[in-house]
Design a protein around this motif. Structure first.
Motif, mmCIF file in Angstrom:
data_model
loop_
_atom_site.group_PDB
_atom_site.id
_atom_site.type_symbol
_atom_site.label_atom_id
_atom_site.label_comp_id
_atom_site.label_asym_id
_atom_site.label_seq_id
_atom_site.Cartn_x
_atom_site.Cartn_y
_atom_site.Cartn_z
ATOM 1 N N GLY A 3 38.931 35.282 41.575
ATOM 2 C CA GLY A 3 38.652 36.206 40.702
ATOM 3 C C GLY A 3 37.420 35.904 40.057
ATOM 4 N N GLU A 4 37.327 34.508 39.517
ATOM 5 C CA GLU A 4 36.213 34.117 38.833
ATOM 6 C C GLU A 4 34.759 34.344 39.631
ATOM 7 N N ILE A 5 35.098 34.015 40.826
ATOM 8 C CA ILE A 5 33.859 34.168 41.952
ATOM 9 C C ILE A 5 33.471 35.468 41.990
ATOM 10 N N MET A 6 34.289 36.558 42.312
ATOM 11 C CA MET A 6 34.004 37.828 42.270
ATOM 12 C C MET A 6 33.494 38.449 41.042
ATOM 13 N N ALA A 7 33.683 37.997 39.908
ATOM 14 C CA ALA A 7 33.238 38.215 38.640
ATOM 15 C C ALA A 7 32.025 37.683 38.497
ATOM 16 N N ALA A 8 31.409 36.587 38.966
ATOM 17 C CA ALA A 8 30.299 36.064 38.931
ATOM 18 C C ALA A 8 29.360 36.978 39.902
ATOM 19 N N ALA A 9 29.735 37.213 41.148
ATOM 20 C CA ALA A 9 29.088 38.098 42.117
ATOM 21 C C ALA A 9 28.776 39.447 41.568
ATOM 22 N N LEU A 10 29.943 39.992 40.863
ATOM 23 C CA LEU A 10 29.383 41.437 40.120
ATOM 24 C C LEU A 10 28.481 41.370 39.000
ATOM 25 N N ILE A 11 28.491 40.163 38.315
ATOM 26 C CA ILE A 11 27.372 40.005 37.184
ATOM 27 C C ILE A 11 26.073 40.176 37.820
ATOM 28 N N ILE A 12 25.781 39.354 39.052
ATOM 29 C CA ILE A 12 24.512 39.489 39.961
ATOM 30 C C ILE A 12 24.114 40.846 40.554
ATOM 31 N N VAL A 13 25.330 41.361 40.828
ATOM 32 C CA VAL A 13 25.105 42.595 41.695
ATOM 33 C C VAL A 13 24.778 43.781 40.881
ATOM 34 N N LEU A 14 25.601 43.900 39.661
ATOM 35 C CA LEU A 14 25.549 44.953 38.858
ATOM 36 C C LEU A 14 24.284 45.617 38.390
ATOM 37 N N PRO A 15 23.369 44.700 37.915
ATOM 38 C CA PRO A 15 22.008 45.372 37.630
ATOM 39 C C PRO A 15 21.362 45.853 38.602
ATOM 40 N N VAL A 16 21.488 45.060 39.792
ATOM 41 C CA VAL A 16 20.898 45.752 40.984
ATOM 42 C C VAL A 16 21.275 46.813 41.521
ATOM 43 N N VAL A 17 22.356 47.276 41.759
ATOM 44 C CA VAL A 17 22.997 48.412 42.104
ATOM 45 C C VAL A 17 22.749 49.368 40.771
ATOM 46 N N VAL A 18 22.777 49.279 39.796
ATOM 47 C CA VAL A 18 22.270 50.281 38.734
ATOM 48 C C VAL A 18 20.826 50.793 39.122
ATOM 49 N N LEU A 19 20.054 49.743 39.080
ATOM 50 C CA LEU A 19 18.823 50.405 39.488
ATOM 51 C C LEU A 19 18.690 51.173 40.641
ATOM 52 N N PHE A 20 19.177 50.445 41.732
ATOM 53 C CA PHE A 20 19.349 51.234 43.014
ATOM 54 C C PHE A 20 19.745 52.551 42.892
ATOM 55 N N VAL A 21 20.910 52.888 42.153
ATOM 56 C CA VAL A 21 21.395 54.259 42.049
ATOM 57 C C VAL A 21 20.255 55.083 41.380
ATOM 58 N N TRP B 219 39.533 40.117 31.928
ATOM 59 C CA TRP B 219 38.537 40.203 31.894
ATOM 60 C C TRP B 219 37.785 38.875 31.420
ATOM 61 N N ASP B 220 38.692 37.797 31.221
ATOM 62 C CA ASP B 220 38.092 36.566 31.090
ATOM 63 C C ASP B 220 37.628 35.910 32.050
ATOM 64 N N ASN B 221 37.773 36.471 33.332
ATOM 65 C CA ASN B 221 37.063 36.231 34.834
ATOM 66 C C ASN B 221 35.515 36.144 34.524
ATOM 67 N N PHE B 222 34.905 37.072 33.598
ATOM 68 C CA PHE B 222 33.507 37.308 33.522
ATOM 69 C C PHE B 222 33.223 36.391 32.525
ATOM 70 N N THR B 223 34.015 35.962 31.239
ATOM 71 C CA THR B 223 33.254 35.008 30.735
ATOM 72 C C THR B 223 33.450 33.500 31.163
ATOM 73 N N ARG B 224 34.240 33.330 31.805
ATOM 74 C CA ARG B 224 34.658 31.833 32.608
ATOM 75 C C ARG B 224 33.336 31.962 33.680
ATOM 76 N N ALA B 225 33.248 32.941 34.343
ATOM 77 C CA ALA B 225 32.180 32.982 35.604
ATOM 78 C C ALA B 225 30.720 32.508 34.803
ATOM 79 N N TRP B 226 30.621 33.388 33.645
ATOM 80 C CA TRP B 226 29.302 33.228 33.016
ATOM 81 C C TRP B 226 29.068 31.774 32.537
ATOM 82 N N GLU B 227 30.071 31.283 32.015
ATOM 83 C CA GLU B 227 30.117 29.827 31.679
ATOM 84 C C GLU B 227 29.829 28.825 32.833
#
Lengths: 281, 281
Positions: A246-264, A59-67
């Motif tokens: 791992g970190e790059i995909m976590a960063a990608a997911l952070i950007i994509v997730l709000p968009v996908v939720v809105l889309f669904v 899960w720290d992929n996300f915190t490191r990506a965020w940083e």
């Protein structure tokens, strides 16, 4: 209920149909599944096998990506840029769409064709003088200036989409308001705008999506670390040599997730808006 | 009074798009590094392009790209849309998934394909190689780089066409289909003689848009290969961008932009003509 004709009764055909549709589904989802799956894996395990289930969840992929992508700054920049663009496009385009749909001026046809023409203008046709002009005026790394560029690029699409909403309003409604003594501005703001508000919401969603995802303009005009968007900082993060995927995909997911939720949640609006703007209304 | 309603849209549009576009056309006849005073050199920029091998590669690549996108995704979109029409049940679900890649930022999709699929280190490709399959990274070979990029764009794009074609197919009057069914006409004949002719305007419009967009393609090329290796996947838009911002040959970049626009102009004329029918209501 509307009666719908069955095109094929044959069971074998139906099975074949669903098989082909499912294969297409898997091909579509495969890269997206890799994105999600590998966002929680350690880099070493991705290199071994990108398809394997995570041995340990990182899960720290996300915190490191965020940083590392400085998302607390760049996400905020993206939100401000997107919000400014939405406001600019919705206000200016609804005014124009109303006048063009109702043919309020004689030159409505010329204006419409001019706007249609600019939707197909290549960005490179105006990018270079615009960049060097903005540089001279000190407008590089200026979020509002980029919002203006987005507004120019996206508003013809918004005008064409909103135009169809204005066309659907019966003329009598407008005339009745005029007889009641409303002036043209009151007719527009008090009568017309509330009726087309679903259209404005669709435009806002789609323009928001486009601004949030945009790359070419953002990477050219917002290079400073204080002003860059989330997508550009993701691009820089993922372009470094010592890549932790791992970190790059976590960063990608952070950007994509709000968009996908809105889309669904609002799929119909997205699909109708994006399809309707480029085809006919 | 209504003219004032158009001012915001048109002012932004003219300042951001129209004036810089005119300046670009003028700049194509100058030598300029973006800083010093431009020097008029007549047709020299175009003559230089004529004898520039990379320019011809880029132009050829754009034409190949147009050819690929006029056929494969349109066929895939039509096929899937027809299958959705047969299946009916679940068509909304399939549609939403097929559309999903369209709402994700191109910069992110490019990195996912690059790192998770094509990469010989971290991708599925590398895993297959380690298992002994003779797969290659298409992006690293001059002969396959363009196809590797086109695959990503195809994957991202075809679902949009499918959704548009499916929407058009559902507009075909049910009575026509029902009548043909009662007459015992086979499904393929219905498709060939009823459905395809009925949605032909939509197909044409999408083909026109494909030609326009094929000459604008930038993000995927710029992110996946930067036009390499050895300029093998260069397209006109990346050539123009690199000329302006890396080589500071703004005049040359402007000349390339003019060439892109000439191709776009022809398609745009068709586009406006196709859309114009709508305004004769």
């Amino acid at each position: 209920m509307k009666h719908e004709v069955k095109l094929v009764e044959n069971r074998a055909t139906l099975i074949l149909t669903y098989t082909v549709l499912s294969i297409a589904l898997i091909i579509t989802l495969f890269p997206i599944a890799l994105l999600v799956l590998n966002s929680v894996k350690p880099a070493a395990q991705i290199v071994q096998n990108p398809l394997a289930w995570p041995e340990t969840f990182r899960w720290d992929n996300f915190t490191r990506a965020w940083e590392d992508a400085r998302f607390s700054q760049t996400m905020l920049n993206s939100v401000i840029l997107t919000a400014t663009t939405i406001v600019l496009v919705c206000t200016t385009s609804s005014l124009t769409a109303y006048v063009l749909a109702r043919r309020k001026i004689e030159s409505w046809k010329i204006v419409t064709f001019y706007l249609l023409g600019t939707t197909t203008a290549p960005i490179q046709l105006f990018l270079f003088p615009l960049y060097f002009g903005f540089a001279k005026l000190g407008l590089i790394n200026n979020t509002f200036a980029v919002a203006l560029i987005y507004t120019a690029i996206f508003s013809p699409f918004a005008v064409m989409l909103l135009r169809t909403y204005f066309l659907a309003i019966p003329r009598e409604l407008e005339e009745a308001a005029q007889i009641d003594g409303a002036n043209h501005w009151q007719v527009f703001t008090k009568v017309m705008l509330p009726i087309v508000s679903p259209g404005i919401l669709t435009v806002a969603l789609i323009i928001g999506l486009y601004s949030w995802n945009e790359f070419l303009i953002a990477t050219t005009f917002l290079q400073g670390s204080e002003n860059m968007t989330a997508v550009v900082s993701f691009f820089l993060l993922s372009g470094q040599y010592s890549s932790d995927w791992g970190e790059i995909m976590a960063a990608a997911l952070i950007i994509v997730l709000p968009v996908v939720v809105l889309f669904v949640l609002l799929q119909r609006r997205f699909i109708e808006g994006m399809a309707g703007g480029s085809v006919k209304g | 009074m209504y003219r004032l309603y158009l001012v915001p849209t048109l002012l932004i549009n003219v300042v951001i798009i129209f004036i810089p576009a005119v300046l670009t056309i003028a700049l194509a006849f100058f030598r300029w590094d973006g800083i010093t005073t431009p020097v008029f050199i007549g047709l020299q920029n175009f003559q230089a392009l004529w004898s520039d091998r990379v320019f011809w590669t880029a132009l050829t690549n754009n034409l190949i790209w147009t050819g690929i996108f006029l056929t494969i995704p349109i066929f895939m979109g039509l096929l899937a849309a027809t299958l959705l029409l047969i299946a009916r049940r679940g068509s909304m679900f399939f549609q939403v998934i097929y559309f999903l890649p369209m709402i994700i930022a191109t910069a992110i999709l490019a990195r996912v394909w690059q790192g998770m699929i094509y990469s010989p280190v971290s991708g599925v490709n590398g895993m297959l190689q380690r298992m002994g399959f003779p797969t290659i990274d298409p992006l690293s070979q001059p002969s396959t780089a363009l196809l590797g990029i086109a695959t990503v764009d195809l994957w991202h794009w075809w679902g949009f066409l499918c959704v548009i074609f499916f929407a058009a197919l559902r507009q075909v009057p049910q009575e026509q289909i029902e009548f043909a069914r009662l007459e015992g006409v086979s499904f393929w004949k219905i498709l060939r003689y009823v459905l395809i002719p009925a949605i032909w305007p939509t197909i044409t419009l999408m083909m026109i848009m494909t030609v326009i967009w094929s000459f604008l393609v930038f993000d995927f090329v710029y992110i996946l290969t930067q036009g390499g290796p050895a300029f093998s996947s260069e397209v006109l838009s990346t050539l123009a961008y690199r000329s302006a911002f890396y080589d500071l040959a703004v005049g040359k970049a402007a000349a390339v932009a003019v060439v892109i626009s000439l191709f776009g102009l022809v398609a745009t004329a068709f586009y406006i003509r196709a859309q114009a029918k709508e305004f004769h209501q």
